[in-house]
Design a protein around this motif. Sequence first.
Motif, short mmCIF file in Angstrom:
data_model
loop_
_atom_site.label_atom_id
_atom_site.label_comp_id
_atom_site.label_asym_id
_atom_site.label_seq_id
_atom_site.Cartn_x
_atom_site.Cartn_y
_atom_site.Cartn_z
N UNK A 73 -23.87 -0.51 -12.96
CA UNK A 73 -24.47 -1.54 -13.62
C UNK A 73 -23.89 -0.34 -15.49
N UNK A 74 -22.91 -0.94 -16.43
CA UNK A 74 -22.46 -0.38 -17.34
C UNK A 74 -21.97 1.24 -17.35
N UNK A 75 -21.14 1.21 -15.71
CA UNK A 75 -20.21 2.28 -15.89
C UNK A 75 -18.52 1.55 -16.76
N UNK A 76 -17.72 2.54 -17.42
CA UNK A 76 -16.99 2.21 -18.03
C UNK A 76 -16.12 2.63 -16.93
N UNK A 118 -8.89 -14.39 -16.11
CA UNK A 118 -7.91 -14.65 -15.37
C UNK A 118 -8.21 -13.03 -16.73
N UNK A 119 -6.22 -12.99 -16.29
CA UNK A 119 -5.51 -11.33 -16.23
C UNK A 119 -6.23 -10.81 -17.95
N UNK A 120 -5.81 -9.58 -17.64
CA UNK A 120 -6.49 -9.44 -18.98
C UNK A 120 -5.31 -8.94 -19.54
N UNK A 121 -4.64 -9.76 -20.51
CA UNK A 121 -3.44 -8.97 -21.47
C UNK A 121 -3.24 -8.60 -22.62
N UNK A 122 -4.53 -7.97 -22.91
CA UNK A 122 -3.98 -7.38 -24.20
C UNK A 122 -5.01 -5.95 -23.89
N UNK A 123 -4.68 -4.83 -24.73
CA UNK A 123 -5.21 -3.35 -24.93
C UNK A 123 -6.73 -4.11 -25.74
N UNK A 124 -7.64 -2.95 -24.81
CA UNK A 124 -8.93 -3.39 -26.09
C UNK A 124 -9.88 -3.02 -24.54
N UNK A 125 -11.35 -3.14 -25.06
CA UNK A 125 -12.35 -3.08 -24.03
C UNK A 125 -13.08 -4.72 -23.81
N UNK A 126 -13.37 -5.01 -22.36
CA UNK A 126 -13.92 -5.61 -22.09
C UNK A 126 -14.79 -6.13 -20.62
N UNK A 127 -16.17 -6.21 -21.17
CA UNK A 127 -17.38 -6.48 -20.27
C UNK A 127 -16.69 -7.75 -18.72
N UNK A 128 -16.90 -7.02 -17.89
CA UNK A 128 -16.23 -7.68 -16.92
C UNK A 128 -17.81 -7.75 -15.32
N UNK A 129 -17.53 -9.10 -14.96
CA UNK A 129 -19.13 -9.12 -13.96
C UNK A 129 -18.73 -9.48 -12.25
N UNK A 136 -27.50 -11.21 -7.71
CA UNK A 136 -27.19 -9.89 -7.94
C UNK A 136 -25.45 -9.80 -8.84
N UNK A 137 -25.83 -9.83 -10.34
CA UNK A 137 -24.38 -10.05 -10.88
C UNK A 137 -24.11 -8.52 -12.26
N UNK A 138 -24.36 -6.85 -11.74
CA UNK A 138 -24.03 -6.14 -12.83
C UNK A 138 -22.83 -6.44 -13.70
N UNK A 139 -22.89 -5.77 -14.93
CA UNK A 139 -21.41 -6.44 -15.49
C UNK A 139 -20.97 -4.24 -15.51
N UNK A 140 -19.66 -4.69 -15.97
CA UNK A 140 -19.21 -3.21 -16.31
C UNK A 140 -17.66 -3.22 -17.20
N UNK A 141 -17.42 -2.31 -17.36
CA UNK A 141 -17.08 -2.06 -19.05
C UNK A 141 -16.02 -1.62 -18.45
N UNK A 142 -14.27 -2.28 -19.05
CA UNK A 142 -13.45 -2.23 -18.68
C UNK A 142 -12.43 -1.75 -20.07
N UNK A 143 -11.85 -0.56 -19.84
CA UNK A 143 -11.41 -0.11 -21.07
C UNK A 143 -9.39 0.02 -20.93
N UNK A 144 -9.19 -1.13 -21.53
CA UNK A 144 -7.44 -0.73 -20.88
C UNK A 144 -6.76 -0.58 -22.45
N UNK A 145 -6.69 1.15 -21.97
CA UNK A 145 -5.73 1.60 -23.10
C UNK A 145 -4.34 2.08 -22.93
#
Length: 148
Positions: A73-76, A118-129, A136-145
């Motif tokens: 939960x909350x991991x990046x 849908x697939x992530x097509x831009x650079x940036x930060x996203x929250x993914x379930x 039981x559905x935690x959210x994680x952070x995905x940082x596309x660099x």
Amino acid sequence: MKVVLQKDVLNLGDAGDIKEVADGYARNFLIPRRLAVRANDGNTKMAIHQKKLASLKRDKRVKVMKDLAASIEGQTYEIKVKVGEKDKMFGSVTATDIANAMKKSGIELDKRKLDLGEPLKNVGDYKIKVRLAEGVTPQIQVKVIGEG
């Protein structure tokens, strides 16, 4: 006729349920397709026992998934992708890419558990379930660099 369902039947019930159905429906559809058996003392007791076992197994799985959810939960997670002019990505970031990034950090997870939409097509930060189990559905952070 009372029957014990062996498999889930749409609009009737789940496996292990004891249902009252029309004689013809049972004889001509459910029993020949091995979706149900005639309810007698042995089959009824077996069905009840199987439901208890399934419930225990499901509860154990949910407990394990809650522990996993607490750890992620909350991991990046950072994913580096090649970009062109104006930070335009070549391709996209998919659930497989995110699952591989999680695997590098020590968490093995099936890509089908990640709910991207849908697939992530831009650079940036996203929250993914992450769908681990029922409820039981935690959210994680995905940082596309972008690099390059």
